[in-house]
Design an enzyme around this catalytic site. Structure first.
Site, PDB file in Angstrom:
ATOM      1  N   VAL A  57       0.823  -1.205   0.000  1.00  0.00           N
ATOM      2  CA  VAL A  57       0.000   0.000   0.000  1.00  0.00           C
ATOM      3  C   VAL A  57       0.870   1.273   0.000  1.00  0.00           C
ATOM      4  O   VAL A  57       0.400   2.362  -0.285  1.00  0.00           O
ATOM      5  CB  VAL A  57      -0.996  -0.085   1.195  1.00  0.00           C
ATOM      6  CG1 VAL A  57      -0.286   0.176   2.515  1.00  0.00           C
ATOM      7  CG2 VAL A  57      -2.178   0.823   1.029  1.00  0.00           C
ATOM      8  N   TYR A 183       0.851   2.840  17.857  1.00  0.00           N
ATOM      9  CA  TYR A 183      -0.257   2.292  17.064  1.00  0.00           C
ATOM     10  C   TYR A 183      -1.458   3.234  17.110  1.00  0.00           C
ATOM     11  O   TYR A 183      -2.025   3.605  16.075  1.00  0.00           O
ATOM     12  CB  TYR A 183      -0.641   0.905  17.601  1.00  0.00           C
ATOM     13  CG  TYR A 183      -1.920   0.369  17.029  1.00  0.00           C
ATOM     14  CD1 TYR A 183      -1.963  -0.108  15.719  1.00  0.00           C
ATOM     15  CD2 TYR A 183      -3.101   0.362  17.767  1.00  0.00           C
ATOM     16  CE1 TYR A 183      -3.152  -0.586  15.177  1.00  0.00           C
ATOM     17  CE2 TYR A 183      -4.285  -0.111  17.238  1.00  0.00           C
ATOM     18  CZ  TYR A 183      -4.299  -0.589  15.938  1.00  0.00           C
ATOM     19  OH  TYR A 183      -5.468  -1.049  15.401  1.00  0.00           O
TER      20      TYR A 183
HETATM   21  C1  UD1 Z   1      -5.581  -3.347  21.682  1.00  0.00           C
HETATM   22  C2  UD1 Z   1      -5.895  -2.089  20.948  1.00  0.00           C
HETATM   23  C3  UD1 Z   1      -6.948  -2.284  19.890  1.00  0.00           C
HETATM   24  C4  UD1 Z   1      -6.658  -3.468  19.027  1.00  0.00           C
HETATM   25  C5  UD1 Z   1      -6.467  -4.690  19.920  1.00  0.00           C
HETATM   26  C6  UD1 Z   1      -6.164  -5.928  19.132  1.00  0.00           C
HETATM   27  C7  UD1 Z   1      -5.618  -0.374  22.698  1.00  0.00           C
HETATM   28  C8  UD1 Z   1      -6.321   0.379  23.773  1.00  0.00           C
HETATM   29  N1  UD1 Z   1      -6.400  -1.156  21.939  1.00  0.00           N
HETATM   30  O1  UD1 Z   1      -6.664  -3.573  22.461  1.00  0.00           O
HETATM   31  O2  UD1 Z   1      -7.005  -1.153  19.076  1.00  0.00           O
HETATM   32  O3  UD1 Z   1      -7.766  -3.683  18.190  1.00  0.00           O
HETATM   33  O4  UD1 Z   1      -5.388  -4.417  20.792  1.00  0.00           O
HETATM   34  O5  UD1 Z   1      -5.024  -5.755  18.367  1.00  0.00           O
HETATM   35  O6  UD1 Z   1      -4.446  -0.234  22.544  1.00  0.00           O
HETATM   36  N2  UD1 Z   1      -4.776  -9.952  28.014  1.00  0.00           N
HETATM   37  C9  UD1 Z   1      -4.505 -10.961  28.908  1.00  0.00           C
HETATM   38  N3  UD1 Z   1      -3.720 -12.000  28.495  1.00  0.00           N
HETATM   39  C10 UD1 Z   1      -3.174 -12.068  27.252  1.00  0.00           C
HETATM   40  C11 UD1 Z   1      -3.454 -11.016  26.354  1.00  0.00           C
HETATM   41  C12 UD1 Z   1      -4.254  -9.967  26.759  1.00  0.00           C
HETATM   42  O7  UD1 Z   1      -4.962 -10.934  30.044  1.00  0.00           O
HETATM   43  O8  UD1 Z   1      -2.490 -13.038  26.945  1.00  0.00           O
HETATM   44  C13 UD1 Z   1      -5.607  -8.819  28.447  1.00  0.00           C
HETATM   45  C14 UD1 Z   1      -4.907  -7.483  28.303  1.00  0.00           C
HETATM   46  O9  UD1 Z   1      -4.094  -7.207  29.418  1.00  0.00           O
HETATM   47  C15 UD1 Z   1      -6.084  -6.545  28.154  1.00  0.00           C
HETATM   48  C16 UD1 Z   1      -7.157  -7.389  27.476  1.00  0.00           C
HETATM   49  O10 UD1 Z   1      -6.740  -8.737  27.610  1.00  0.00           O
HETATM   50  O11 UD1 Z   1      -6.537  -6.157  29.425  1.00  0.00           O
HETATM   51  C17 UD1 Z   1      -7.365  -7.086  26.007  1.00  0.00           C
HETATM   52  O12 UD1 Z   1      -6.110  -7.129  25.335  1.00  0.00           O
HETATM   53  P1  UD1 Z   1      -5.988  -7.063  23.738  1.00  0.00           P
HETATM   54  O13 UD1 Z   1      -6.786  -8.112  23.100  1.00  0.00           O
HETATM   55  O14 UD1 Z   1      -4.545  -6.966  23.424  1.00  0.00           O
HETATM   56  O15 UD1 Z   1      -6.726  -5.749  23.328  1.00  0.00           O
HETATM   57  P2  UD1 Z   1      -6.635  -4.248  23.826  1.00  0.00           P
HETATM   58  O16 UD1 Z   1      -5.430  -3.999  24.620  1.00  0.00           O
HETATM   59  O17 UD1 Z   1      -7.964  -3.866  24.317  1.00  0.00           O
END
Ligand code: UD1
Length: 374
Positions: A57, A183
């Site tokens: 892109v 990001y």
């Molecule tokens: C982030 C981005 C969002 C993006 C998404 C997926 C932000 C605020 N948002 O979201 O734009 O669409 O990533 O790429 O930056 N968690 C665990 N264990 C794990 C992984 C995650 O407990 O192994 C928890 C994290 O600590 C968090 C929640 O799950 O509290 C969601 O994490 P994640 O899916 O990475 O999404 P966001 O951080 O909300």
């Protein structure tokens, strides 16, 4: 027939969008660079009715050629790892911000006539969600929690005025933006560049602020992707999902088929010069995600979620959408229920090999000092 150019159309969201558009009779051209972190060559789910161009892109010449034949630009191509964006800074700004700037530059200077531009934005531009102090009955917009607070395991936000725990409420589009990762900044750039340039040249444009998207074709091998994919590959490999904080943090999980439809409605509606939330309006906790996935994979007897005694730097605590503007502007409402959506993800996940690369990615974040123990 309307020709829609979908950037990133071989990816998780883009490919569902291509299916939706082909089903609705659109002529679809995809440009995608099959980025290695996500793809292992051409995915098997590509839609035979669409035309695919394997290219970048950022390639001005290629994009000029493709834009000349397009009636609508739907820009989904993005680098998507939040943690990774904090050390691959240049790459994220190039792929997200600069590529979008270049597309707009082409549109303006080559006088490309478009009926609509739709750009994928993200809830990450808000930073924390919106909260309410019930003691004072007022809305609050806290910044990220301090590391000190996280180290003490005080996960919830506290009202700076009265010390009471804040209650999460739905986030509207007018929430002050507080982008806290490269990001998020690059997503904000994509959104603002698109809306401001299109406004100046009278091109109808819509930005979709995606909440947490899940569903089939989500890369299970990409450890930088969302929590549903990470937990799925942990569970498939008989490893317990590792929960950061206490697992009671919430997000708004929306199924990818709903997101595909929201994109089509954004194209077809009269909405213009507007950014809208694309979420369900219902928060779900990370514990619920882990438990539901373990159950749907039928591994309740072998596995249970494990609290990792860790937190991720820069993580927000709660954020869920107020979906009413999307309803007004696009006539969009999420239709796939949480259980139904999770079932679809698991049915698809069962048929996939998934390499569990969580430890590797976690070690990388640790090495960069981006996770911390409480
Ligand atoms: C982030 C981005 C969002 C993006 C998404 C997926 C932000 C605020 N948002 O979201 O734009 O669409 O990533 O790429 O930056 N968690 C665990 N264990 C794990 C992984 C995650 O407990 O192994 C928890 C994290 O600590 C968090 C929640 O799950 O509290 C969601 O994490 P994640 O899916 O990475 O999404 P966001 O951080 O909300």
């Amino acid at each position: 027939m309307t020709n829609v150019l979908v950037t990133g159309g071989a990816g998780f969201i883009g490919s569902h969008l291509v299916d939706e558009l082909v089903d609705e009779g659109y002529d679809v051209t995809v440009v995608d660079n099959l980025t290695e972190q996500v793809h292992d060559g051409e995915p098997e789910y590509l839609n035979e009715e669409a035309e695919y161009v394997w290219g970048d892109v950022r390639d001005r010449e290629l994009m000029t050629e493709l834009l000349e034949d397009a009636d609508v630009l739907n820009h989904q191509a993005s680098a998507v790892g939040v943690g990774q964006s904090m050390y691959e800074i240049e790459e994220y700004v190039e792929v997200n911000t600069l590529a979008t700037a270049r597309l707009l530059d082409i549109i303006v200077n080559e006088e490309i006539e478009l009926e609509k531009v739709v750009v994928a934005s993200s809830m990450s531009i808000y930073g924390e969600g919106t909260y309410r102090c019930s003691e004072e009955d007022e809305l609050r917009h806290p910044s990220l929690r301090e590391e000190e607070q996280m180290k003490q395991g005080q996960w919830e936000h506290i009202c700076p005025e009265c010390g009471a725990e804040l209650e999460p409420v739905a986030t509207t589009e007018s929430k002050p933006r507080e982008s806290t990762s490269v990001y998020a900044i690059s997503k904000k750039d994509q959104e603002e560049l698109t809306l401001s340039v299109c406004r100046a040249y009278d091109i109808p444009a819509v930005a979709l602020r995606y909440f947490n998207i899940f569903g089939s074709r989500q890369s299970l091998d990409n450890p930088y992707t969302g929590v549903c994919a990470i937990f799925s590959s942990r569970i498939k490999n008989d490893n317990p999902p590792l929960i950061f904080e206490d697992g009671e943090q919430t997000r708004d999980f929306i199924h990818v088929s709903d997101v595909a439809r929201a994109n089509r409605l954004a194209m077809e509606s009269d909405a213009s010069d507007v950014a809208v939330n694309i979420g369900t309006g219902s928060p779900v906790s990370i514990n619920e995600i882990a438990e539901t996935l373990i159950e749907l994979y039928g591994k309740e007897d072998e596995l249970s979620p494990e609290i990792a005694n860790d937190f991720r730097q820069g993580d927000i605590r709660h954020c869920f959408a107020d979906p009413s503007l999307a309803a007004d502007e696009l006539g969009f409402e999420a239709e796939v229920g949480f259980e139904q959506g999770m079932r679809e993800l698991v049915e698809w996940g069962r048929k996939r090999d998934a390499e569990d690369r969580f430890e590797e990615a976690h070690a990388e974040l640790e090495a960069k000092g981006l996770v911390g123990e409480d």
